[in-house]
Write a protein that holds these residues in place. Structure first.
Motif, PDB file in Angstrom:
ATOM      1  N   TYR A  48       0.843  -1.200   0.000  1.00 52.07           N
ATOM      2  CA  TYR A  48       0.000   0.000   0.000  1.00 52.07           C
ATOM      3  C   TYR A  48       0.882   1.255   0.000  1.00 52.07           C
ATOM      4  N   LYS A  49       1.919   1.231   0.848  1.00 59.92           N
ATOM      5  CA  LYS A  49       2.790   2.415   0.936  1.00 59.92           C
ATOM      6  C   LYS A  49       3.473   2.690  -0.406  1.00 59.92           C
ATOM      7  N   TYR A  50       4.009   1.631  -1.029  1.00 55.34           N
ATOM      8  CA  TYR A  50       4.692   1.832  -2.309  1.00 55.34           C
ATOM      9  C   TYR A  50       3.746   2.444  -3.353  1.00 55.34           C
ATOM     10  N   ARG A  51       2.507   1.938  -3.345  1.00 58.00           N
ATOM     11  CA  ARG A  51       1.568   2.409  -4.380  1.00 58.00           C
ATOM     12  C   ARG A  51       0.925   3.753  -4.025  1.00 58.00           C
ATOM     13  N   ALA A  52       0.364   3.842  -2.810  1.00 54.42           N
ATOM     14  CA  ALA A  52      -0.495   5.000  -2.497  1.00 54.42           C
ATOM     15  C   ALA A  52       0.285   6.199  -1.971  1.00 54.42           C
ATOM     16  N   ILE A  53       1.403   5.950  -1.306  1.00 46.93           N
ATOM     17  CA  ILE A  53       2.125   7.066  -0.681  1.00 46.93           C
ATOM     18  C   ILE A  53       3.352   7.434  -1.522  1.00 46.93           C
ATOM     19  N   ASP A  54       4.182   6.422  -1.828  1.00 46.60           N
ATOM     20  CA  ASP A  54       5.393   6.719  -2.608  1.00 46.60           C
ATOM     21  C   ASP A  54       5.075   6.886  -4.096  1.00 46.60           C
ATOM     22  N   LYS A  55       3.959   6.326  -4.504  1.00 47.74           N
ATOM     23  CA  LYS A  55       3.505   6.386  -5.912  1.00 47.74           C
ATOM     24  C   LYS A  55       4.614   5.933  -6.878  1.00 47.74           C
ATOM     25  N   LEU A  56       5.207   4.777  -6.559  1.00 45.98           N
ATOM     26  CA  LEU A  56       6.287   4.249  -7.398  1.00 45.98           C
ATOM     27  C   LEU A  56       5.711   3.645  -8.685  1.00 45.98           C
ATOM     28  N   ALA A  57       6.487   3.758  -9.747  1.00 47.81           N
ATOM     29  CA  ALA A  57       6.066   3.177 -11.034  1.00 47.81           C
ATOM     30  C   ALA A  57       6.131   1.650 -10.930  1.00 47.81           C
ATOM     31  N   GLU A  58       5.271   0.980 -11.684  1.00 49.09           N
ATOM     32  CA  GLU A  58       5.258  -0.482 -11.662  1.00 49.09           C
ATOM     33  C   GLU A  58       5.597  -1.059 -13.023  1.00 49.09           C
ATOM     34  N   LYS A  59       6.111  -2.300 -12.998  1.00 49.57           N
ATOM     35  CA  LYS A  59       6.411  -2.977 -14.274  1.00 49.57           C
ATOM     36  C   LYS A  59       5.096  -3.235 -15.001  1.00 49.57           C
ATOM     37  N   PRO A  60       5.083  -3.097 -16.338  1.00 50.91           N
ATOM     38  CA  PRO A  60       3.831  -3.393 -17.043  1.00 50.91           C
ATOM     39  C   PRO A  60       3.456  -4.868 -16.876  1.00 50.91           C
ATOM     40  N   SER A  61       2.195  -5.116 -16.637  1.00 52.82           N
ATOM     41  CA  SER A  61       1.738  -6.502 -16.482  1.00 52.82           C
ATOM     42  C   SER A  61       0.873  -6.866 -17.683  1.00 52.82           C
ATOM     43  N   LEU A  62       1.277  -7.947 -18.368  1.00 52.37           N
ATOM     44  CA  LEU A  62       0.509  -8.358 -19.556  1.00 52.37           C
ATOM     45  C   LEU A  62      -0.925  -8.731 -19.192  1.00 52.37           C
ATOM     46  N   ASP A  63      -1.087  -9.394 -18.028  1.00 48.29           N
ATOM     47  CA  ASP A  63      -2.445  -9.777 -17.615  1.00 48.29           C
ATOM     48  C   ASP A  63      -3.313  -8.536 -17.422  1.00 48.29           C
ATOM     49  N   ALA A  64      -2.725  -7.499 -16.801  1.00 43.55           N
ATOM     50  CA  ALA A  64      -3.504  -6.270 -16.564  1.00 43.55           C
ATOM     51  C   ALA A  64      -3.859  -5.609 -17.890  1.00 43.55           C
ATOM     52  N   HIS A  65      -2.924  -5.621 -18.844  1.00 49.20           N
ATOM     53  CA  HIS A  65      -3.202  -5.001 -20.148  1.00 49.20           C
ATOM     54  C   HIS A  65      -4.242  -5.812 -20.933  1.00 49.20           C
ATOM     55  N   ARG A  66      -4.184  -7.144 -20.800  1.00 49.06           N
ATOM     56  CA  ARG A  66      -5.201  -7.960 -21.478  1.00 49.06           C
ATOM     57  C   ARG A  66      -6.574  -7.644 -20.872  1.00 49.06           C
ATOM     58  N   GLY A  67      -6.583  -7.478 -19.549  1.00 50.91           N
ATOM     59  CA  GLY A  67      -7.832  -7.111 -18.867  1.00 50.91           C
ATOM     60  C   GLY A  67      -8.368  -5.787 -19.388  1.00 50.91           C
ATOM     61  N   THR A  68      -7.486  -4.824 -19.586  1.00 52.52           N
ATOM     62  CA  THR A  68      -7.922  -3.509 -20.090  1.00 52.52           C
ATOM     63  C   THR A  68      -8.549  -3.656 -21.478  1.00 52.52           C
ATOM     64  N   LEU A  69      -7.895  -4.452 -22.330  1.00 51.35           N
ATOM     65  CA  LEU A  69      -8.404  -4.632 -23.701  1.00 51.35           C
ATOM     66  C   LEU A  69      -9.805  -5.254 -23.692  1.00 51.35           C
ATOM     67  N   VAL A  70      -9.965  -6.317 -22.899  1.00 46.41           N
ATOM     68  CA  VAL A  70     -11.267  -7.006 -22.850  1.00 46.41           C
ATOM     69  C   VAL A  70     -12.330  -6.075 -22.242  1.00 46.41           C
ATOM     70  N   HIS A  71     -11.952  -5.334 -21.211  1.00 47.19           N
ATOM     71  CA  HIS A  71     -12.900  -4.375 -20.608  1.00 47.19           C
ATOM     72  C   HIS A  71     -13.330  -3.322 -21.638  1.00 47.19           C
ATOM     73  N   THR A  72     -12.374  -2.838 -22.439  1.00 51.89           N
ATOM     74  CA  THR A  72     -12.706  -1.809 -23.437  1.00 51.89           C
ATOM     75  C   THR A  72     -13.714  -2.351 -24.447  1.00 51.89           C
TER      76      THR A  72
END
Ligand code: SF4
Length: 250
Positions: A21-45
């Motif tokens: 939570y701290k890394y994401r919400a407070i430090d707002k660090l960049a994350e490695k692209p996740s293929l599963d997340a991008h596939r999810g975005t495509l199907v959602h679109t």
């Protein structure tokens, strides 16, 4: 006590691992692209845009036709994806098979999607802002409301459904506070294995959800005051973008 913004994703992060939570919400660090997340975005679109068609055209064929153009737009927005995908055909076929599963679970030609990607928000307390984006919210002619969330993964194992439903109970709480209407049905659609998780929330369920959110907010304020973010190692670490810097893995 600082003002806190919470969404179901951030609550989930804190419950899974305060350090995450701290890394994401407070430090707002960049994350490695996740293929599963991008596939999810495509199907959602595609599922979002499918409802722009008239009812009779909301077919699997239309959904598959939408895939290439939506994919081109996504690549334009995230060009780094190009280097991660070895076979574009396989990538689109996999997305197509998730869409095929969708048509076994719902008949989109038989209803109207009243809201898609609707943003719901409210001030739960003076210091606690709560919000979330709902994939789809349908209002039937009778006034009954159902809240839908698409997942491209598999349904949770027996006994874990309640945890999965928490996200939709937060949306139901937000809608209830905004419209004064208690949603009739919450439905998670798992395209990874073609399963549904459904629930009809009661007022008591949503009161309990609100109490849980306030309790989690208090835990986050306490962690912030002490600057104490406990890592909670689990299977999730293997997918975590921050494993290399996480104190639990040094
Ligand atoms: S690697 Fe594991 S313990 Fe560390 S932040 Fe990520 S999820 Fe938490």
């Amino acid at each position: 006590m600082n003002e806190l913004r919470l969404s179901p994703s951030r609550v989930n992060d804190f419950q899974n691992c305060p350090q995450l939570y701290k890394y994401r919400a407070i430090d707002k660090l960049a994350e490695k692209p996740s293929l599963d997340a991008h596939r999810g975005t495509l199907v959602h679109t595609v599922l979002h845009d499918l409802f722009d068609s008239p009812p009779a055209k909301r077919t699997l064929e239309t959904a598959i036709e939408l895939l290439p153009s939506r994919w081109v737009t996504q690549l334009h927005e995230s060009p780094e994806l190009q280097g991660l995908i070895t076979s574009e055909k396989e990538w689109l076929d996999r997305a197509g098979s998730l869409l095929e599963t969708y048509f076994h679970l719902e008949k989109p030609e038989t209803f109207e999607a009243t809201h898609r990607e609707i943003h719901l928000e409210c001030d739960l307390t003076e210091k606690l802002y709560l919000h979330g984006y709902v994939d789809r919210l349908d209002v039937a002619p009778t006034g009954e409301v159902r809240i839908i969330d698409y997942k491209t993964g598999k349904a949770p194992k027996p006994g874990w459904e309640e945890k999965a439903l928490f996200q939709l109970r937060v949306y139901a709480l937000l809608y209830w506070k905004r419209e004064g209407v208690l949603p009739k049905l919450l439905q998670l659609i798992y395209l990874g294995d073609g399963k549904l998780v459904k629930n009809s929330p009661t007022q008591k369920d949503l009161d309990a959800t609100e109490s849980t959110l306030i309790s989690i907010a208090e835990q986050i304020w306490s962690a912030t005051d002490k600057d104490d973010w406990k890592p909670k190692p689990s299977r999730l670490c293997d997918w975590c973008s921050f494993k290399d810097i996480c104190p639990a893995h040094q």
